[in-house]
Write an enzyme that holds these catalytic residues in place. Structure first.
Site, mmCIF file in Angstrom:
data_model
loop_
_atom_site.group_PDB
_atom_site.id
_atom_site.type_symbol
_atom_site.label_atom_id
_atom_site.label_comp_id
_atom_site.label_asym_id
_atom_site.label_seq_id
_atom_site.Cartn_x
_atom_site.Cartn_y
_atom_site.Cartn_z
ATOM 1 C CG ASN A 171 30.556 40.303 16.266
ATOM 2 O OD1 ASN A 171 31.603 40.273 15.631
ATOM 3 N ND2 ASN A 171 30.136 41.403 16.838
ATOM 4 C CG ASP A 172 26.999 42.793 16.528
ATOM 5 O OD1 ASP A 172 27.265 41.815 17.226
ATOM 6 O OD2 ASP A 172 27.187 43.962 16.898
ATOM 7 C CD1 TRP A 206 34.136 37.879 14.975
ATOM 8 C CD2 TRP A 206 34.160 36.229 16.486
ATOM 9 N NE1 TRP A 206 33.379 38.282 16.063
ATOM 10 C CE2 TRP A 206 33.387 37.289 17.005
ATOM 11 C CE3 TRP A 206 34.325 35.079 17.267
ATOM 12 C CZ2 TRP A 206 32.777 37.247 18.256
ATOM 13 C CZ3 TRP A 206 33.717 35.032 18.513
ATOM 14 C CH2 TRP A 206 32.957 36.109 18.992
HETATM 15 N N1 DQQ Z 1 29.314 44.309 18.536
HETATM 16 C C1 DQQ Z 1 29.865 45.368 17.763
HETATM 17 C C2 DQQ Z 1 29.473 46.621 18.464
HETATM 18 C C3 DQQ Z 1 28.257 46.203 19.203
HETATM 19 C C4 DQQ Z 1 28.576 44.825 19.641
HETATM 20 C C5 DQQ Z 1 31.337 45.143 17.594
HETATM 21 C C6 DQQ Z 1 27.368 44.003 19.964
HETATM 22 O O1 DQQ Z 1 29.230 47.668 17.548
HETATM 23 O O2 DQQ Z 1 27.967 47.068 20.264
HETATM 24 O O3 DQQ Z 1 31.560 44.000 16.835
HETATM 25 O O4 DQQ Z 1 27.623 42.641 19.849
#
Ligand code: DQQ
Length: 556
Positions: free
Chosen positions: A35-36, A33
């Site tokens: 994400n950001d 996985w």
């Molecule tokens: N993803 C992070 C956080 C943020 C969120 C956690 C935004 O720090 O607020 O993975 O996608």
């Protein structure tokens, strides 16, 4: 463990072999996985990219780490060891998003990141490189004063996160904004520091909005008024305006506000308020979240990254062995009008272009399609300039009755208008039963001419259980406008589209069942009653970007 090409590959490729949706040139980790985007930066000839990663599964995890990759061109990457992992009371339950700041003078990068501490409170921490002479900055050390910020009064302890890149005011003090929430109020709080280690909170929020959920991943940066060049985050003078970007948790969408930042009173005054309609400005009207920009001083440009999530089910993510990817980095600058930002894929992506085909002066009469053949349609870069009929002939639209997102839904692309819908069918099967339509349609309203741009995913796959939402928005056009342009970066399960030279961007994730690998086709189409002309279309097959693994990963 001794490394050779066999075991390197077998270690990297724990994901299933048949991967029709795995991208060729969009950034992804080897597996699991993501994400950001976190702390993108350019430091001594190397681009660094960190990202939120669950190293154990293709789902969001309870102990998120900062994975780290480096590049010389932002397109080909080397994956390194994780830079920051949960280990201390102040980040024991996860290392969440944050940003990098390069301290001038010392020329030292400093990361500010959110830790989920041993009490599950959100706090802000600092990490610095262990060895500045390592060009890849492989190891990071957590600061002895961590946490350097804890939730202030008026902020929920579990909604205080995502420090931005810091900037230095004219008074020499550092400032940083952090996303937060208190009850129904989403807010961005401002901190100040003289030494980057001791921070004090400002009582009044830097920005606030109701019913949006947490203001995640705030990004605050200046843009030049008279140039497409970017500027460093601390620049404050008459030649710049400022941008505050917020990722609204409840909407799962990124919004930005142009405005005036006056360091005299420390306030940011946005030009307009958030109203929750299609008039609010967004970087991208499709799948695009938690974006973050950085100033690339090597090329004097500001570059924007964002997480592009899946539209597939969690179970399919687990089956594929991965989930999430990043958009192609985009250069971002202020439009001449001063009212919106423009975006364009960084020029380096063009190095991946190979086999090119061109079409010139081809008329698309109403109801026609034209196959764009001769390239690898599953991984392609397509630029097309459409010549419009007289826009005066456009049909009337009552704006008070229209929501662009709803209008762009299923039947809209096949509903014939006067000028449009016309555009591209990307990731299409030969018989077009599967396709993603990226298109324009022109209208006149009571006082202006407007264009709809949509990315319609409703026919993108024969598979069920997918989020096939369509995305769209509306923008003004000049009554004398003769052409309109579209560029789409197509990469197996993602289509990033840039309308009108980067004025409007829409990103879609799609998972065709027929249109995969060699069975992918690309068409231009016109479903409007008036003809449009392909003034010029250039399309290229795209090569695989290189994603290598740093061998030191295996020397443990
Ligand atoms: N993803 C992070 C956080 C943020 C969120 C956690 C935004 O720090 O607020 O993975 O996608």
């Amino acid at each position: 463990m001794e490394i050779n090409s066999d075991n390197l590959n077998s270690t990297m490729n724990k994901v299933p072999q048949k991967q029709p949706y795995r991208t060729w040139y969009h950034f992804q980790p080897p597996k699991h996985w993501m994400n950001d985007p976190n702390a993108p930066m350019y430091y001594k000839g190397v681009y660094h990219f960190f990202y939120q990663h669950n190293p154990h599964a293709a789902t969001f995890g309870e102990k998120m780490v900062w994975a780290h990759s480096v590049s010389y061109d932002l397109i080909n990457w080397i994956h390194l060891n994780h830079a920051i992992e949960p280990s201390e009371p102040f980040d024991l339950n996860s290392c969440w998003s944050g940003s990098a700041t390069i301290i001038p003078g010392k020329e030292q990068p400093v990361i500010l990141y959110s830790g989920i501490d041993d009490k599950k409170h959100q706090v802000q921490n600092i990490a610095t490189p262990k060895n500045l002479s390592d060009p890849f900055l492989r190891e990071w050390v957590k600061h002895p004063q961590n946490p350097v910020m804890t939730p202030p009064i008026g902020v929920e302890v579990d909604n205080f996160r995502d420090p931005s890149t810091a900037w230095q005011g004219k008074d020499g003090k550092w400032r940083v904004v952090i996303g937060a929430q208190n009850g129904d109020e989403g807010k961005v709080v401002l901190y100040q520091s003289e030494d980057f280690a001791n921070w004090t909170v400002e009582l009044n929020p830097f920005f606030a909005s109701d019913n949006t959920g947490v203001c995640e991943c705030p990004d605050f940066f200046p843009v030049s008024i008279n140039s497409t060049n970017g500027v460093d985050t601390s620049v404050q003078n008459q030649s710049v305006r400022h941008v505050l970007k917020i990722s609204y948790y409840r909407r799962n969408q990124d919004y930005y506000f142009l405005g005036k930042y006056d360091n005299g009173d420390g306030n940011f005054i946005p030009d307009v308020k958030f109203i929750g309609t299609s008039l609010d400005l967004r970087f991208d009207y499709g799948k695009f979240y938690a974006s973050k920009s950085f100033f690339d001083h090597a090329k004097s440009r500001r570059i924007l990254w964002a997480w592009v999530d899946e539209c597939d089910t969690r179970d399919h993510g687990i089956e594929k062995g991965w989930a999430g990817l990043q958009c192609i980095p985009r250069q971002v600058w202020l439009d001449e009008s001063g009212n919106r930002l423009m975006q364009w894929p960084i020029e380096e992506v063009e190095k991946l272009r190979e086999k090119q085909i061109s079409i010139k002066g081809e008329k698309l009469v109403g109801g026609s399609t034209l196959e764009v053949s001769g390239i690898t349609a599953s991984q392609a870069d397509v630029e097309v300039l459409f010549e419009l009929p007289e826009v005066e002939n456009a049909e009337f639209l009552d704006e008070s009755e229209v929501d662009p997102h709803l209008l762009c839904s299923e039947e809209y692309v096949s509903r014939s208008g006067i000028i449009g819908p016309f555009g591209l069918f990307a990731l299409a099967s030969e018989d077009q039963t599967e396709h993603t339509a990226i298109f324009f349609r022109i209208y006149k309203t009571s006082n202006r001419y407007v264009c709809f741009m949509c990315s319609d995913q409703s026919r993108s796959s024969l598979r069920e259980n997918l989020d096939k939402s369509s995305y769209g928005t509306i923008f003004d056009i000049d009554p004398n406008q003769k052409t309109i342009s579209l560029r789409s970066l197509i990469d197996r399960s993602i289509i990033e589209s840039f309308g009108e030279k980067g004025k409007i961007c829409i990103t879609s994730r799609v998972y065709p069942s027929l249109a995969i690998d060699k069975d992918v086709h690309l068409f231009a189409f016109n479903n409007g009653r008036q003809s449009v002309v392909i003034s010029e279309l250039n399309a290229w097959s795209m090569k695989h970007a290189e994603f290598d693994q740093d061998q030191s990963i295996y020397q443990q």
